[in-house]
Design a protein around this motif. Structure first.
Motif, PDB file in Angstrom:
ATOM      1  N   PRO A 261       0.832  -1.213   0.000  1.00 27.84           N
ATOM      2  CA  PRO A 261       0.000   0.000   0.000  1.00 27.84           C
ATOM      3  C   PRO A 261       0.870   1.268   0.000  1.00 27.84           C
ATOM      4  O   PRO A 261       1.992   1.255   0.510  1.00 27.84           O
ATOM      5  CB  PRO A 261      -0.811  -0.117   1.299  1.00 27.84           C
ATOM      6  N   ARG A 262       0.335   2.345  -0.557  1.00 24.75           N
ATOM      7  CA  ARG A 262       1.097   3.598  -0.697  1.00 24.75           C
ATOM      8  C   ARG A 262       1.647   4.083   0.643  1.00 24.75           C
ATOM      9  O   ARG A 262       2.752   4.634   0.716  1.00 24.75           O
ATOM     10  CB  ARG A 262       0.213   4.693  -1.307  1.00 24.75           C
ATOM     11  N   VAL A 263       0.873   3.863   1.700  1.00 25.33           N
ATOM     12  CA  VAL A 263       1.309   4.381   3.005  1.00 25.33           C
ATOM     13  C   VAL A 263       2.650   3.766   3.442  1.00 25.33           C
ATOM     14  O   VAL A 263       3.466   4.425   4.087  1.00 25.33           O
ATOM     15  CB  VAL A 263       0.209   4.209   4.085  1.00 25.33           C
TER      16      VAL A 263
ATOM     17  N   ARG B 126      -5.492  14.437  -2.685  1.00 30.60           N
ATOM     18  CA  ARG B 126      -5.346  12.968  -2.717  1.00 30.60           C
ATOM     19  C   ARG B 126      -6.509  12.329  -1.951  1.00 30.60           C
ATOM     20  O   ARG B 126      -7.185  13.002  -1.177  1.00 30.60           O
ATOM     21  CB  ARG B 126      -4.016  12.575  -2.069  1.00 30.60           C
ATOM     22  N   PRO B 127      -6.706  11.014  -2.137  1.00 34.60           N
ATOM     23  CA  PRO B 127      -7.801  10.353  -1.396  1.00 34.60           C
ATOM     24  C   PRO B 127      -7.667  10.602   0.106  1.00 34.60           C
ATOM     25  O   PRO B 127      -6.545  10.683   0.629  1.00 34.60           O
ATOM     26  CB  PRO B 127      -7.603   8.875  -1.717  1.00 34.60           C
ATOM     27  N   GLU B 128      -8.811  10.738   0.755  1.00 32.92           N
ATOM     28  CA  GLU B 128      -8.841  11.092   2.173  1.00 32.92           C
ATOM     29  C   GLU B 128      -7.992  10.137   3.017  1.00 32.92           C
ATOM     30  O   GLU B 128      -7.311  10.563   3.954  1.00 32.92           O
ATOM     31  CB  GLU B 128     -10.287  11.074   2.656  1.00 32.92           C
ATOM     32  N   THR B 129      -8.036   8.849   2.677  1.00 35.94           N
ATOM     33  CA  THR B 129      -7.280   7.879   3.477  1.00 35.94           C
ATOM     34  C   THR B 129      -5.777   8.150   3.398  1.00 35.94           C
ATOM     35  O   THR B 129      -5.070   8.021   4.394  1.00 35.94           O
ATOM     36  CB  THR B 129      -7.526   6.435   2.990  1.00 35.94           C
ATOM     37  N   GLU B 130      -5.311   8.549   2.206  1.00 37.08           N
ATOM     38  CA  GLU B 130      -3.875   8.825   2.071  1.00 37.08           C
ATOM     39  C   GLU B 130      -3.497  10.103   2.821  1.00 37.08           C
ATOM     40  O   GLU B 130      -2.467  10.147   3.508  1.00 37.08           O
ATOM     41  CB  GLU B 130      -3.472   8.930   0.593  1.00 37.08           C
TER      42      GLU B 130
ATOM     43  N   VAL C   8      -0.896  11.269  10.053  1.00 35.33           N
ATOM     44  CA  VAL C   8      -0.496  10.386  11.157  1.00 35.33           C
ATOM     45  C   VAL C   8       1.023  10.185  11.129  1.00 35.33           C
ATOM     46  O   VAL C   8       1.705  10.275  12.151  1.00 35.33           O
ATOM     47  CB  VAL C   8      -1.248   9.028  11.084  1.00 35.33           C
ATOM     48  N   LEU C   9       1.560   9.960   9.929  1.00 34.61           N
ATOM     49  CA  LEU C   9       3.000   9.745   9.790  1.00 34.61           C
ATOM     50  C   LEU C   9       3.784  11.001  10.176  1.00 34.61           C
ATOM     51  O   LEU C   9       4.836  10.923  10.827  1.00 34.61           O
ATOM     52  CB  LEU C   9       3.317   9.353   8.340  1.00 34.61           C
ATOM     53  N   PHE C  10       3.258  12.136   9.826  1.00 34.46           N
ATOM     54  CA  PHE C  10       3.903  13.407  10.143  1.00 34.46           C
ATOM     55  C   PHE C  10       3.984  13.578  11.665  1.00 34.46           C
ATOM     56  O   PHE C  10       5.045  13.865  12.242  1.00 34.46           O
ATOM     57  CB  PHE C  10       3.073  14.532   9.494  1.00 34.46           C
ATOM     58  N   MET C  11       2.848  13.366  12.327  1.00 31.70           N
ATOM     59  CA  MET C  11       2.800  13.492  13.791  1.00 31.70           C
ATOM     60  C   MET C  11       3.743  12.474  14.449  1.00 31.70           C
ATOM     61  O   MET C  11       4.504  12.812  15.354  1.00 31.70           O
ATOM     62  CB  MET C  11       1.348  13.249  14.249  1.00 31.70           C
ATOM     63  N   HIS C  12       3.687  11.263  13.948  1.00 31.99           N
ATOM     64  CA  HIS C  12       4.511  10.186  14.487  1.00 31.99           C
ATOM     65  C   HIS C  12       6.003  10.523  14.327  1.00 31.99           C
ATOM     66  O   HIS C  12       6.794  10.346  15.256  1.00 31.99           O
ATOM     67  CB  HIS C  12       4.168   8.896  13.735  1.00 31.99           C
TER      68      HIS C  12
END
Ligand code: IPE
Ligand code: MG
Length: 232
Positions: free
Chosen positions: A14-16, A53-57, A63-67
């Motif tokens: 997956p892209r994430v 981009r799609p909301e999920t992305e 989330v990744l930024f905060m993490h």
């Protein structure tokens, strides 16, 4: 830092996951830049267009930024890195905004390297906000209309207090600016590599730096100046 999505696709992931691997690649590049005494490193983490981009992305990127901030800020502080964020912050949620402000406050006096993270940034947005700031000065009678010139506008764009970028590195094979630092990159050397960002290693950084060292920089003049990367 382009190519996270394609990297994931190539690996059937997956892209994430591509974005996560991209964050890891960045961690190594930042350390290498500190070691190589780069004064300023600016990274394009999230553009004003990326909201489409799609909301999920978008959610996964937030989330990744905060993490990443939670995980890295203290370590960057210990390494003497001063952190800065450029872009329109109003669209981020409170927790993220506070985290960005806290990181800037914590690291404000560090001097090994300045790392600028462009989030919800767009070069046109930057120019528009600079124009707005100048217009406000003119309408308040603090600035004469005749004094609206390159120098005056240049004082209001992002990074005005830092040296102009010497070198742009774009991974992922596209050869375009994509609304990054439009004003600031007037004389920046442009380096494009097909390497997808999650595959970008310190060796790739060194290739770009070696390439840069061979550029003859004339800044519109006849004689050249000695290249030296201050701001990448
Ligand atoms: C860049 O990788 C990362 C961000 C914009 C956050 P992409 O997500 O644009 O990757 P590609 O271009 O789809 O491969
Ligand atoms: Mg892309």
């Amino acid at each position: 830092m382009d190519g996270n999505g394609r990297w994931a696709k190539q690996h059937g992931l997956p892209r994430v996951i591509g974005h996560r691997r991209g964050a890891t690649a960045l961690r190594h590049v930042v350390r290498a830049c500190v070691q190589r005494q780069v004064q300023v490193l600016t990274v394009f983490a999230f553009s004003s267009e990326n909201w489409h981009r799609p909301e999920t992305e978008v959610k996964a990127l937030m989330v990744l930024f905060m993490h990443s901030l939670r995980r890295e800020v203290e370590k960057l502080h210990e390494a003497g890195v001063r952190l800065r964020f450029i872009g329109e912050r109003g669209r981020f949620d409170n927790a993220l905004r506070q985290k960005m402000e806290a990181a800037e406050r914590l690291t404000a006096d560090n001097s090994c390297m300045t790392m600028v993270i462009a989030v919800n940034y767009g070069g046109r947005w930057d120019l528009a906000q600079a124009a707005r700031a100048l217009a406000a000065e003119v309408s308040a009678g603090q600035l004469a209309l005749d004094a609206v010139n390159e120098q005056a506008l240049g004082k209001h764009v992002a990074l005005a207090d830092l040296p102009e970028p010497d070198l742009l590195i774009r991974s992922g094979g596209e050869q375009r600016i994509s609304n990054f630092l439009l004003w600031q990159m007037a004389y920046t050397e442009l380096y494009f590599t097909p390497t997808l960002w999650p595959d970008f290693r310190v060796d790739d950084l060194d290739l770009a730096l070696t390439w840069f060292a061979e550029r003859e920089r004339r800044f519109g003049r006849v004689e050249s100046t000695q290249p030296r990367v201050g701001h990448a």
